[in-house]
Design a protein around this motif. Structure first.
Motif, PDB file in Angstrom:
ATOM      1  N   THR A 102      -0.562  -2.498  11.131  1.00 43.12           N
ATOM      2  CA  THR A 102      -1.200  -3.604  11.843  1.00 43.12           C
ATOM      3  C   THR A 102      -2.709  -3.382  11.996  1.00 43.12           C
ATOM      4  OG1 THR A 102      -0.634  -2.585  13.987  1.00 43.12           O
ATOM      5  CG2 THR A 102       0.879  -4.235  13.110  1.00 43.12           C
ATOM      6  N   SER A 109      -2.125 -10.014  12.769  1.00 36.34           N
ATOM      7  CA  SER A 109      -1.112 -10.175  11.723  1.00 36.34           C
ATOM      8  C   SER A 109      -0.223 -11.373  12.016  1.00 36.34           C
ATOM      9  CB  SER A 109      -0.247  -8.912  11.625  1.00 36.34           C
ATOM     10  OG  SER A 109      -1.042  -7.751  11.479  1.00 36.34           O
ATOM     11  N   ALA A 153       2.357  -5.244   7.301  1.00 36.08           N
ATOM     12  CA  ALA A 153       1.926  -6.275   8.238  1.00 36.08           C
ATOM     13  C   ALA A 153       1.191  -7.368   7.471  1.00 36.08           C
ATOM     14  CB  ALA A 153       1.033  -5.679   9.317  1.00 36.08           C
TER      15      ALA A 153
END
Length: 233
Positions: A102, A109, A153
C-alpha cells in the motif's frame, strides 16, 4: 505523501512520509496524543480511524479529556502538530507485506489483491474476523489464479495521476540585505511548480529580496523579486 510539520517538536519530525493505511501516533501542541490508522491525508489535514486516545498535554486535574476516551476517529490540522510517528512492522509478516504494497501507492489504493495462500496466512496472523474482508478501508480481493505469497495494492486514480506527475517537497529561503529573512516549505506537482512559485514570490512581505529554491534539499533555482535564475545541473 510527504508532510511538512512547520511546528515540529524536533527536527526529525519536520518531514514525515505518511500513506493511507499507516498506523500512526499523532501529537498536537497543548492538546492530545492518539494512535490510529490513516484514512485521509493532505497537506493541511490528517484523519485517523480505529483510533484510541493515548494522553493529553495536561493532567486530568487541569483539563477534561473524558470526551476522547471512547472516540475512534480523529481529525487534525497539520499546522498544529508537534509530531507524527509511523509504526514499523516486523519484516516478513503478512501485515508488513501489505503495508509495503500500500505504501507504493502515494495517494491511496482501490483494493488489496491476495493469492489464496497469502490470504490464509493473513487470516491466521490477524485473527480478527472484522478484517477478513476489509483491511482498514481497503477491500480484500482473493485472486484464485495467483500463486505463492502474492499481495498487490491496486492504485487509485489520485495515485495514478501522481505517478504521471509526482508531487515533491520544495523549500524557499528568502534573504534581504544578505541576511536570511524567511523560509517557506511546500509540496507541488512539477507541472504546477511555476504557478505555485509565482504566487509565493508575489506574496513576500519585503522589497528587494533574494531567494533560493530547493528541491528536497538540493538548490535548483535562485532569483530576485524581478528575475529568476534556474540552476543548470
Amino acid at each position: 505523501m510527504k508532510l511538512i510539520l512547520k511546528e515540529a517538536i524536533e527536527k526529525r519530525y519536520q518531514e514525515v512520509e505518511v500513506r493511507l493505511g499507516d498506523r500512526v501516533e499523532i501529537s498536537e501542541w497543548d492538546h492530545i496524543t492518539v494512535k490510529g490508522t490513516v484514512s485521509e491525508v493532505s497537506e493541511t489535514k490528517i484523519k485517523v480511524v480505529h483510533a484510541e486516545f493515548v494522553t493529553g498535554a495536561y493532567s486530568r486535574s487541569v483539563a477534561n479529556y473524558d470526551e476522547y476516551d471512547d472516540q475512534t476517529e480523529f481529525s487534525f490540522n497539520i499546522w498544529n502538530l508537534a509530531s507524527i510517528k509511523v509504526a514499523k512492522f516486523e519484516e516478513g509478516t503478512p501485515l508488513a507485506l501489505i503495508h509495503e504494497a500500500t505504501r507504493q501507492n502515494y495517494c491511496g489504493s482501490e483494493y488489496i489483491e491476495m493469492s489464496p495462500l497469502f490470504y490464509n496466512k493473513y487470516k491466521e496472523y490477524i485473527k480478527d474476523y472484522g478484517y477478513f474482508h476489509n483491511y482498514y478501508g481497503y477491500k480484500i480481493v482473493v485472486n484464485p489464479d495467483a500463486k505463492g505469497l502474492y499481495v498487490y495494492a491496486e492504485p487509485n486514480e489520485e495515485t495514478k495521476a501522481h505517478n504521471l506527475n509526482p508531487r515533491r517537497s520544495y523549500s524557499i529561503k528568502y534573504y534581504q540585505r544578505n541576511e536570511l529573512y524567511m523560509i517557506d516549505s511546500f509540496i507541488s506537482a512539477e507541472n504546477q511548480l511555476d504557478t505555485t512559485l509565482k504566487t509565493k514570490l508575489s506574496l513576500v512581505g519585503v522589497p528587494n529580496y533574494v531567494y533560493k529554491l530547493y528541491l528536497e534539499g538540493q538548490l535548483i533555482e535562485r532569483g530576485t523579486a524581478k528575475k529568476r535564475y534556474p540552476i543548470c545541473s
